[in-house]
Scaffold this motif. Structure first.
Motif, PDB file in Angstrom:
ATOM      1  N   GLU A 184       0.786  -1.361   0.077  1.00 35.70           N
ATOM      2  CA  GLU A 184      -0.121   0.061   0.015  1.00 35.70           C
ATOM      3  C   GLU A 184       0.790   1.298  -0.017  1.00 35.70           C
ATOM      4  OE1 GLU A 184      -4.219   1.199   2.149  1.00 35.70           O
ATOM      5  OE2 GLU A 184      -2.375   0.779   3.424  1.00 35.70           O
ATOM      6  N   GLU A 185       1.986   1.084   0.722  1.00 34.87           N
ATOM      7  CA  GLU A 185       2.934   2.431   0.943  1.00 34.87           C
ATOM      8  C   GLU A 185       3.528   2.561  -0.329  1.00 34.87           C
ATOM      9  OE1 GLU A 185       5.400   1.496   3.922  1.00 34.87           O
ATOM     10  OE2 GLU A 185       3.926   1.645   5.692  1.00 34.87           O
ATOM     11  N   ALA A 186       3.881   1.570  -1.186  1.00 34.99           N
ATOM     12  CA  ALA A 186       4.424   1.757  -2.412  1.00 34.99           C
ATOM     13  C   ALA A 186       3.473   1.980  -3.667  1.00 34.99           C
ATOM     14  CB  ALA A 186       5.445   0.440  -2.856  1.00 34.99           C
ATOM     15  N   GLY A 187       2.237   1.994  -3.263  1.00 34.95           N
ATOM     16  CA  GLY A 187       1.159   2.110  -4.460  1.00 34.95           C
ATOM     17  C   GLY A 187       1.179   1.121  -5.143  1.00 34.95           C
ATOM     18  N   ALA A 229      10.996  -1.334  -7.947  1.00 37.01           N
ATOM     19  CA  ALA A 229      11.153  -1.967  -9.305  1.00 37.01           C
ATOM     20  C   ALA A 229       9.786  -2.369  -9.773  1.00 37.01           C
ATOM     21  CB  ALA A 229      12.206  -3.029  -9.087  1.00 37.01           C
ATOM     22  N   LEU A 230       8.981  -3.084  -8.607  1.00 37.78           N
ATOM     23  CA  LEU A 230       7.643  -3.515  -9.014  1.00 37.78           C
ATOM     24  C   LEU A 230       6.608  -2.364  -9.222  1.00 37.78           C
ATOM     25  CD1 LEU A 230       6.798  -6.075  -6.262  1.00 37.78           C
ATOM     26  CD2 LEU A 230       7.343  -6.379  -8.591  1.00 37.78           C
ATOM     27  N   ALA A 231       7.098  -1.262  -8.754  1.00 40.74           N
ATOM     28  CA  ALA A 231       6.179   0.038  -8.808  1.00 40.74           C
ATOM     29  C   ALA A 231       6.372   0.510 -10.405  1.00 40.74           C
ATOM     30  CB  ALA A 231       6.483   1.008  -8.108  1.00 40.74           C
ATOM     31  N   GLU A 232       7.769   0.340 -10.760  1.00 43.25           N
ATOM     32  CA  GLU A 232       8.018   0.646 -12.162  1.00 43.25           C
ATOM     33  C   GLU A 232       7.373  -0.267 -13.204  1.00 43.25           C
ATOM     34  OE1 GLU A 232      12.237   1.163 -11.969  1.00 43.25           O
ATOM     35  OE2 GLU A 232      12.127   2.829 -10.648  1.00 43.25           O
ATOM     36  N   ASP A 233       7.471  -1.434 -12.959  1.00 41.72           N
ATOM     37  CA  ASP A 233       6.895  -2.288 -13.849  1.00 41.72           C
ATOM     38  C   ASP A 233       5.404  -2.120 -13.863  1.00 41.72           C
ATOM     39  OD1 ASP A 233       9.394  -3.650 -13.868  1.00 41.72           O
ATOM     40  OD2 ASP A 233       8.968  -5.431 -12.482  1.00 41.72           O
ATOM     41  N   ASN A 234       4.761  -2.022 -12.854  1.00 44.57           N
ATOM     42  CA  ASN A 234       3.244  -1.617 -12.913  1.00 44.57           C
ATOM     43  C   ASN A 234       2.874  -0.488 -13.710  1.00 44.57           C
ATOM     44  OD1 ASN A 234       2.786  -3.908 -11.423  1.00 44.57           O
ATOM     45  ND2 ASN A 234       2.364  -2.851  -9.572  1.00 44.57           N
ATOM     46  N   SER A 235       3.723   0.667 -13.552  1.00 47.35           N
ATOM     47  CA  SER A 235       3.376   1.685 -14.359  1.00 47.35           C
ATOM     48  C   SER A 235       3.704   1.737 -15.819  1.00 47.35           C
ATOM     49  CB  SER A 235       4.341   2.830 -13.805  1.00 47.35           C
ATOM     50  OG  SER A 235       5.603   2.644 -14.069  1.00 47.35           O
ATOM     51  N   ALA A 236       4.634   0.690 -16.021  1.00 47.29           N
ATOM     52  CA  ALA A 236       4.993   0.289 -17.381  1.00 47.29           C
ATOM     53  C   ALA A 236       4.111  -0.292 -18.190  1.00 47.29           C
ATOM     54  CB  ALA A 236       6.346  -0.072 -17.751  1.00 47.29           C
TER      55      ALA A 236
END
Length: 316
Positions: free
Chosen positions: A56-59, A308-315
């Protein structure tokens, strides 16, 4: 056998089991978490809540989802019958002992729907050996999540000799739906692919230490700031292509003969195990893990994996 996967049964609530349960619940699936005792389940749910809070904190939760929403998708069960009877996909993350896994899967098969997919999260045991005790081995496959399972993208999907291609395909597709990066392995081998590569690197790393060429910290520095960065982008095979296969061929003509090609565990590793120095789990391995510096390494690693997971999700 194929049907839409709607409900997951997750066998085991420990280090890997709680993380796979979280992954499915975050993706929106109802999850039946199964373990031997209420105490183990309570501990597993506490770990799931803690990791869901970090998501949750990492979106990393779905829009509108809260931690409580994620946990509400998980029900807990101390018996296989209630845990698996309505499941479409059943994944197991228990102790890495062949006989135990065989026994558990035979019990699961008594109660599971006839068209449910069976997946084991083993890191190297033979799927052929595990499925050999089942009445319907064609629906059994390996789905090897890398640890920590909720932070690492890779899942190795590995068939046994009797696994149906449909089982492999459905499992691969499910891993994609929950946001993982599955790798479809053509056939089983000891250690699959990831651990074969990892142990090959570790064998030479321990050899370098044993020969007095460099210490543990220096070896880790070399890997983190060269191979680790490059392979994270293109992998070792593409990296060789980019560097020039003639270069790697020429190096191999003289270097392979000087590297460790032993078939026994490293004496350095053996000594650590015999002394009970097992790494972070015991507070000491090649590094000290009980002090603030050890805790900082773990926190920093988890933070970067979340980023890295957040960046993967945004991509996507």
């Amino acid at each position: 056998m194929a049907r839409e996967i709607q409900t997951i049964a997750n066998i085991g609530s420990g280090t890997m089991g709680h993380a796979t349960a979280l992954q499915f619940a975050v993706a929106g699936y109802p999850v039946h978490l199964v373990d031997c005792t209420r105490e183990l389940l309570d501990a597993g749910m506490a770990r799931i809540r803690a990791d869901a809070e970090s998501f949750e904190e990492a979106g990393l939760l779905a829009p509108g989802d809260t931690v409580d929403d994620v946990l509400a998708r998980i029900s807990t069960h101390t018996d296989y019958e209630s845990g698996v009877k309505n499941a479409d996909f059943i994944i197991e993350s228990i102790v890495e002992k062949l006989e135990v896994k065989q026994q558990v899967w035979q019990e699961i098969e008594r109660y599971a729907p006839a068209d449910a997919i069976f997946a084991t999260n083993t890191s190297g045991l033979s799927p052929t050996a595990i499925q050999s005790v089942l009445k319907h081995p064609e629906r059994f496959v390996v789905a090897h999540f890398w640890n920590p399972a909720h932070l690492m993208p890779l899942v190795e999907v590995v068939p046994g000799e009797s696994t149906a291609e449909e089982t492999v395909g459905e499992t691969f597709a499910l891993m994609e739906r929950i946001g993982k990066k599955p790798a479809k392995i053509r056939k089983e081998s000891l250690g699959f692919v990831g651990n074969r590569l990892q142990l090959a690197v570790l064998r030479e790393a321990f050899n370098i230490m044993n020969e007095g060429i460099a210490d543990a910290e220096t070896i880790d520095t070399v890997v983190k700031y060269s191979l680790g960065r490059r392979w994270n982008l293109v992998g070792p095979i593409a990296s060789a292509d980019l560097g020039g296969l003639d270069v790697f061929y020429n190096i191999s003509t003289y270097l392979f003969n000087d590297m460790d090609n032993g078939t026994e565990p490293s004496p350095l590793l053996e000594a650590k195990v015999e002394n009970g120095e097992l790494g972070a789990k015991t507070g000491k391995g090649f590094y000290e893990w009980t002090g603030e510096s050890g805790k900082a390494i773990i926190r920093d690693c988890d933070r970067h994996l979340l980023q890295a997971l957040a960046e993967d999700n945004s991509a996507r």
